[in-house]
Design an enzyme around this catalytic site. Structure first.
Site, PDB file in Angstrom:
ATOM      1  N   ARG A 150      50.903  64.611  39.202  1.00 33.14           N
ATOM      2  CA  ARG A 150      50.471  64.531  37.791  1.00 33.14           C
ATOM      3  C   ARG A 150      50.825  65.799  37.030  1.00 33.14           C
ATOM      4  O   ARG A 150      51.228  65.743  35.870  1.00 33.14           O
ATOM      5  CB  ARG A 150      48.978  64.227  37.698  1.00 33.14           C
ATOM      6  CG  ARG A 150      48.641  62.803  38.146  1.00 33.14           C
ATOM      7  CD  ARG A 150      47.160  62.554  38.176  1.00 33.14           C
ATOM      8  NE  ARG A 150      46.546  63.511  39.100  1.00 33.14           N
ATOM      9  CZ  ARG A 150      45.294  63.920  39.026  1.00 33.14           C
ATOM     10  NH1 ARG A 150      44.492  63.450  38.095  1.00 33.14           N
ATOM     11  NH2 ARG A 150      44.814  64.782  39.897  1.00 33.14           N
TER      12      ARG A 150
ATOM     13  N   ASN B  53      45.447  59.201  38.652  1.00 31.45           N
ATOM     14  CA  ASN B  53      45.436  58.661  40.005  1.00 31.45           C
ATOM     15  C   ASN B  53      44.604  57.389  40.019  1.00 31.45           C
ATOM     16  O   ASN B  53      43.561  57.309  39.365  1.00 31.45           O
ATOM     17  CB  ASN B  53      44.819  59.664  40.979  1.00 31.45           C
ATOM     18  CG  ASN B  53      45.743  60.812  41.297  1.00 31.45           C
ATOM     19  OD1 ASN B  53      46.948  60.755  41.069  1.00 31.45           O
ATOM     20  ND2 ASN B  53      45.181  61.881  41.836  1.00 31.45           N
TER      21      ASN B  53
END
Length: 93
Positions: free
Chosen positions: A22, A40
């Site tokens: 990320r 996530n």
């Protein structure tokens, strides 16, 4: 004539959690002037919405398919979406 803005909704599978994926996405988004978000999922995938100029989105998709050095992308699902008005790129929890 203004460049065409597009938006994609992407699900990325593989070793993509706990490897800085990320943060990698956020860094690439800053370089390519991409707006949207990443998070996530409980099933181990990363969900991403990216919005920007068509050519930048193409470059971003290539980066996402590669991922950071410790990641492994096994599957990549991408869908077109109606363009929203995101102001920046964020990591969601």
């Amino acid at each position: 004539m203004a460049a065409e803005k597009v938006q994609k909704h992407i699900y990325i599978s593989g070793r993509v959690q706990g490897v800085g994926f990320r943060a990698f996405i956020r860094e690439q988004a800053a370089v390519l002037d991409i707006k949207g978000w990443a998070k996530n999922l409980t099933d181990g995938r990363v969900e991403v919405v990216i919005q920007g100029q068509k050519n930048n989105i193409k470059q971003m998709i290539l980066k996402l398919k590669e991922g950071p050095s410790f990641a492994r992308v096994d599957d990549f699902e991408i869908n077109d979406e109606k363009v929203d008005n995101y102001k920046d790129f964020e990591i969601r929890f």
